[in-house]
Design an enzyme around this catalytic site. Structure first.
Site, PDB file in Angstrom:
ATOM      1  N   HIS A 205      35.278  39.668  49.857  1.00  0.00           N
ATOM      2  CA  HIS A 205      34.833  41.003  49.447  1.00  0.00           C
ATOM      3  C   HIS A 205      33.398  41.223  49.934  1.00  0.00           C
ATOM      4  O   HIS A 205      32.497  41.515  49.131  1.00  0.00           O
ATOM      5  CB  HIS A 205      34.888  41.181  47.921  1.00  0.00           C
ATOM      6  CG  HIS A 205      36.273  41.359  47.385  1.00  0.00           C
ATOM      7  ND1 HIS A 205      36.605  41.064  46.077  1.00  0.00           N
ATOM      8  CD2 HIS A 205      37.410  41.806  47.957  1.00  0.00           C
ATOM      9  CE1 HIS A 205      37.882  41.323  45.885  1.00  0.00           C
ATOM     10  NE2 HIS A 205      38.397  41.776  47.009  1.00  0.00           N
TER      11      HIS A 205
ATOM     12  N   HIS B 191      50.578  44.996  48.031  1.00  0.00           N
ATOM     13  CA  HIS B 191      49.204  45.471  47.782  1.00  0.00           C
ATOM     14  C   HIS B 191      48.530  45.550  49.141  1.00  0.00           C
ATOM     15  O   HIS B 191      48.771  44.706  50.002  1.00  0.00           O
ATOM     16  CB  HIS B 191      48.510  44.477  46.842  1.00  0.00           C
ATOM     17  CG  HIS B 191      47.030  44.575  46.765  1.00  0.00           C
ATOM     18  ND1 HIS B 191      46.358  45.755  46.594  1.00  0.00           N
ATOM     19  CD2 HIS B 191      46.060  43.600  46.819  1.00  0.00           C
ATOM     20  CE1 HIS B 191      45.052  45.512  46.532  1.00  0.00           C
ATOM     21  NE2 HIS B 191      44.845  44.217  46.679  1.00  0.00           N
TER      22      HIS B 191
ATOM     23  N   GLU C 207      45.095  45.947  50.140  1.00  0.00           N
ATOM     24  CA  GLU C 207      43.738  45.578  50.513  1.00  0.00           C
ATOM     25  C   GLU C 207      43.827  44.837  51.851  1.00  0.00           C
ATOM     26  O   GLU C 207      44.876  44.264  52.195  1.00  0.00           O
ATOM     27  CB  GLU C 207      43.123  44.690  49.420  1.00  0.00           C
ATOM     28  CG  GLU C 207      41.618  44.591  49.528  1.00  0.00           C
ATOM     29  CD  GLU C 207      40.962  43.997  48.270  1.00  0.00           C
ATOM     30  OE1 GLU C 207      41.695  43.623  47.335  1.00  0.00           O
ATOM     31  OE2 GLU C 207      39.715  43.907  48.252  1.00  0.00           O
TER      32      GLU C 207
ATOM     33  N   ASP D  35      42.910  42.120  53.098  1.00  0.00           N
ATOM     34  CA  ASP D  35      43.276  40.707  53.200  1.00  0.00           C
ATOM     35  C   ASP D  35      44.795  40.502  53.212  1.00  0.00           C
ATOM     36  O   ASP D  35      45.273  39.422  53.567  1.00  0.00           O
ATOM     37  CB  ASP D  35      42.629  39.865  52.097  1.00  0.00           C
ATOM     38  CG  ASP D  35      42.859  40.397  50.708  1.00  0.00           C
ATOM     39  OD1 ASP D  35      42.956  41.626  50.535  1.00  0.00           O
ATOM     40  OD2 ASP D  35      42.929  39.579  49.767  1.00  0.00           O
TER      41      ASP D  35
ATOM     42  N   HIS E 292      44.948  44.215  41.097  1.00  0.00           N
ATOM     43  CA  HIS E 292      43.730  44.835  40.651  1.00  0.00           C
ATOM     44  C   HIS E 292      43.394  46.145  41.375  1.00  0.00           C
ATOM     45  O   HIS E 292      42.290  46.670  41.212  1.00  0.00           O
ATOM     46  CB  HIS E 292      42.561  43.853  40.848  1.00  0.00           C
ATOM     47  CG  HIS E 292      42.260  43.593  42.310  1.00  0.00           C
ATOM     48  ND1 HIS E 292      41.002  43.785  42.842  1.00  0.00           N
ATOM     49  CD2 HIS E 292      43.028  43.204  43.343  1.00  0.00           C
ATOM     50  CE1 HIS E 292      41.011  43.488  44.135  1.00  0.00           C
ATOM     51  NE2 HIS E 292      42.238  43.127  44.449  1.00  0.00           N
TER      52      HIS E 292
ATOM     53  N   ASP F  93      47.975  39.405  44.153  1.00  0.00           N
ATOM     54  CA  ASP F  93      46.712  38.812  43.673  1.00  0.00           C
ATOM     55  C   ASP F  93      46.845  38.172  42.288  1.00  0.00           C
ATOM     56  O   ASP F  93      46.130  37.204  41.972  1.00  0.00           O
ATOM     57  CB  ASP F  93      45.619  39.880  43.617  1.00  0.00           C
ATOM     58  CG  ASP F  93      45.083  40.248  44.996  1.00  0.00           C
ATOM     59  OD1 ASP F  93      45.059  39.378  45.877  1.00  0.00           O
ATOM     60  OD2 ASP F  93      44.698  41.407  45.177  1.00  0.00           O
TER      61      ASP F  93
ATOM     62  N   TYR G 146      38.757  33.439  39.597  1.00  0.00           N
ATOM     63  CA  TYR G 146      39.407  34.609  40.201  1.00  0.00           C
ATOM     64  C   TYR G 146      39.632  35.681  39.143  1.00  0.00           C
ATOM     65  O   TYR G 146      39.317  36.854  39.340  1.00  0.00           O
ATOM     66  CB  TYR G 146      40.745  34.166  40.811  1.00  0.00           C
ATOM     67  CG  TYR G 146      41.388  35.168  41.720  1.00  0.00           C
ATOM     68  CD1 TYR G 146      41.274  35.056  43.104  1.00  0.00           C
ATOM     69  CD2 TYR G 146      42.126  36.226  41.214  1.00  0.00           C
ATOM     70  CE1 TYR G 146      41.865  35.973  43.949  1.00  0.00           C
ATOM     71  CE2 TYR G 146      42.724  37.144  42.041  1.00  0.00           C
ATOM     72  CZ  TYR G 146      42.598  37.018  43.407  1.00  0.00           C
ATOM     73  OH  TYR G 146      43.187  37.936  44.229  1.00  0.00           O
TER      74      TYR G 146
ATOM     75  N   HIS H 273      47.265  34.452  47.145  1.00  0.00           N
ATOM     76  CA  HIS H 273      46.155  33.537  47.438  1.00  0.00           C
ATOM     77  C   HIS H 273      46.403  32.216  46.716  1.00  0.00           C
ATOM     78  O   HIS H 273      46.782  32.208  45.537  1.00  0.00           O
ATOM     79  CB  HIS H 273      44.812  34.078  46.919  1.00  0.00           C
ATOM     80  CG  HIS H 273      44.384  35.369  47.535  1.00  0.00           C
ATOM     81  ND1 HIS H 273      43.949  35.483  48.832  1.00  0.00           N
ATOM     82  CD2 HIS H 273      44.298  36.612  47.019  1.00  0.00           C
ATOM     83  CE1 HIS H 273      43.624  36.734  49.088  1.00  0.00           C
ATOM     84  NE2 HIS H 273      43.831  37.444  48.007  1.00  0.00           N
TER      85      HIS H 273
HETATM   86 FE1  FEO Z   1      43.219  42.638  46.305  1.00  0.00          FE
HETATM   87 FE2  FEO Z   1      43.820  39.695  47.760  1.00  0.00          FE
HETATM   88  O1  FEO Z   1      43.508  41.536  47.753  1.00  0.00           O
END
Ligand code: FEO
Length: 402
Positions: free
Chosen positions: A23, A80, A82, A84, A149, A169, A197, A230
């Site tokens: 981030h 999701h 994002e 990543d 999130h 996530d 996390y 992750h």
């Molecule tokens: Fe909210 Fe691992 O991206």
């Protein structure tokens, strides 16, 4: 390299051993991370679940091609979006542009906002929508999980192989692993990263997490794996990680007090240590930790605040204000929207001395309950001053709610 995780599913993600910041510079990652993507083949259908972070897009597509003919992918599920997880989508879609992408409506908006695609075939889904996988009798079912999130987040449940929840996530950790499974790793280390996390990424959305965990529990889904996006995949400790999420999302606090301070000429540090002594004198069972906000990792400090009953924060006064480290940390603490925590504030000063009152005010605005009036120290504490500061620590300990 693809790795089989169940009869019908392979891990096709990217392990990032080098990652130290995530981030931007907002989150430290002491153990690297991974961007988990999964390839599911069942009932004659081939499904890709999520992709990887953009710097690894070409590597991802190239390795995926070694595992499957890209044209055989029937559809892509984006839990999701994002960067990543969606970062490799443009590279992949340049190869298979007509492949349907299943995601939430917010997911489509986010993909469009990030990559400005033309002609991609979005299929938006809601909780309970299900896709049968050929004649296998198995299916994929979608469960929206907004704000776990991001607004677009959803989980995908595969009914085969004993039940696999692709949770993105949620339940994840920034933890690079070759072995993939939690029972092949140091479990204590994995839980510590899962907590960090949660504290840094999910704590702000604890009410939504609490409701989602309750909803999942009520669904009573068979689960052989929880496969996040992750870190490790959960297989031997599924009830434990769900229980951790239940606890972490419910005004979590261990029997700990964290003292966070900044110091210019050590006076505020001396106060911090005296306060710690005072707490221990009257409450020896309370674990007390001390952190210099300017020297210690901000995300580890936030994790410690998350798991503590009280935050005692100290800062010298600088130009009628707080130090850079304490000021920045207070902003991050406020963002976590923690509930049920107590606070106190202290600091040394030379002439104006606003620091402790400023801290207390900011913490009260962030939802903390004060345990005592702020403690100010003019110049360097003498022995009697330190005795007074120890007594302040004892006063704080005695005021801790049961
Ligand atoms: Fe909210 Fe691992 O991206």
């Amino acid at each position: 390299m693809a790795k089989k995780i169940s009869e019908h599913v392979q891990w096709v993600g990217k392990t990032d051993w080098e990652l130290t910041r995530f981030h931007g510079d907002e989150l430290s990652t002491a153990h690297g991370s991974s961007y988990n993507a999964y390839l599911l083949r069942c009932g004659g259908k081939t499904v890709l679940i999520d992709t990887v972070w953009r710097p690894y897009d070409k590597e991802f597509v190239s390795r995926l091609r070694e595992t499957v003919d890209l044209r055989d992918i029937d559809f892509i599920v984006m839990n999701h979006n994002e960067i990543d997880h969606s970062g490799a989508l443009p590279e992949l879609m340049s190869e298979i542009p007509g492949t349907p992408i299943y995601c939430t409506a917010k997911g489509e908006a986010i993909i469009r906002g990030h990559y400005h695609p033309e002609g991609w075939d979005f299929r938006t889904v809601r909780t309970g929508d299900s896709i049968p996988l050929g004649e296998s009798g198995e299916s994929l079912t979608f469960i929206e999980a907004p704000m776990l999130h991001w607004p677009d987040t959803m989980f995908t449940y595969f009914s085969g192989d004993g039940g696999i929840l692709f949770s993105n996530d949620a339940f994840g950790q920034h933890y690079a692993t070759e072995s993939l499974f939690e029972d092949r790793e140091n479990l204590e280390g994995v839980i510590r990263e899962a907590l960090k996390y949660y504290a840094n990424i999910l704590a702000s959305f604890s009410p939504q997490v609490r409701r989602k965990v309750a909803e999942l529990t009520a669904m009573n889904l068979p689960l052989s794996l929880i496969a996040p996006s992750h870190g490790v995949i959960w297989r031997e400790h599924i009830p434990e990680i769900i229980d951790f999420y239940r606890k972490w999302s419910d005004n979590y606090a261990e029997n700990r007090v964290v003292i966070v301070y900044d110091t210019m000429w050590n006076s505020t540090r001396l106060m911090a240590e005296a306060i710690a002594d005072g707490i221990r004198e009257v409450a020896p069972s309370v674990i007390v930790t001390l952190h210099n906000a300017a020297k210690h990792d901000k995300n580890d400090i936030l994790t410690e605040i998350f798991r503590s009953r009280a935050l005692v924060m100290g800062c010298p006064t600088i130009n009628n204000e707080l130090s850079f480290a304490i000021d920045g940390l207070l902003g991050m603490v406020r963002g976590l929207k923690l509930k049920g925590k107590s606070c106190a504030a202290f600091g040394s000063y030379g002439w104006s001395g606003e620091g402790p009152a400023l801290i207390q005010k900011r913490l009260q605005e962030a939802g903390f309950t004060p345990l005592a009036e702020p403690l100010r120290q003019l110049w360097v504490p003498s022995d009697p001053d330190l005795a007074r500061t120890r007594a302040y620590g004892s006063e704080i300990a005695k005021a801790l709610p049961a």
